[in-house]
Enzyme design. Structure first.
Site, PDB file in Angstrom:
ATOM      1  N   CYS A  22       0.788  -1.246   0.000  1.00  0.00           N
ATOM      2  CA  CYS A  22       0.000   0.000   0.000  1.00  0.00           C
ATOM      3  C   CYS A  22       0.815   1.288   0.000  1.00  0.00           C
ATOM      4  O   CYS A  22       0.235   2.375  -0.073  1.00  0.00           O
ATOM      5  CB  CYS A  22      -0.985   0.056   1.166  1.00  0.00           C
ATOM      6  N   ASP A  23       2.134   1.230   0.117  1.00  0.00           N
ATOM      7  CA  ASP A  23       2.920   2.465   0.121  1.00  0.00           C
ATOM      8  C   ASP A  23       4.306   2.227  -0.482  1.00  0.00           C
ATOM      9  O   ASP A  23       5.318   2.618   0.093  1.00  0.00           O
ATOM     10  CB  ASP A  23       3.039   3.016   1.543  1.00  0.00           C
TER      11      ASP A  23
END
Length: 147
Positions: A22-23
């Site tokens: 997610c990042d």
């Protein structure tokens, strides 16, 4: 970039339940003493349920690396990590950050900027320091010759 890709592949397919980072961004790819890349900082990662290939969340990644569906529909899937990896790869090849002023001032993302800048030869977009001068000349000759 290959080591990072293998790490992402392991997160997505190395377990029964996929893990979505997610990042993904350059600051979260760490190099060891042998210059081997490792994916790090799992602070907002998500573990997808066995029967689901995506999940909804309120957690977002870093501007410039976020997949479009993260921002508009808040959907988390392994596709978002693949998108972020692609942005990082483009950043390496172009030597430009997805948040550079000339990209953001024109309301473009990295992908759209490359598409608009691409006029038929990769040398228009790729960082000129990646290839020696003689390789550039050979590429120009190759494109000039009829196929």
């Amino acid at each position: 970039m290959l080591d990072a890709a293998m790490g992402i592949e392991y997160l997505h397919h190395g377990h029964i339940t996929p893990i979505v980072h997610c990042d993904l961004k350059p600051a979260n790819i760490l190099l060891d003493e042998d210059m081997v890349a490792h994916v790090g900082d799992f602070g907002i990662s998500k573990i997808l349920a066995v029967s689901k290939s995506m999940a909804y969340t309120e957690t977002l990644g870093t501007l410039g690396y976020i997949a479009p569906e993260y921002g508009s529909e808040v959907i988390v899937s392994t596709n978002g990590d693949v998108y972020s990896y692609g942005i990082m790869l483009m950043e390496v090849l172009t030597k430009r950050r997805p948040t550079d002023e000339d990209i953001c001032n024109e309301n473009l993302d990295m992908r759209k900027w490359i598409t608009q800048s691409f006029s038929g030869t990769m040398l228009d977009v790729v960082d000129g320091n990646l290839f020696p001068e003689e390789e550039k000349s050979l590429q120009k000759v190759k494109y000039a010759l009829p196929q």
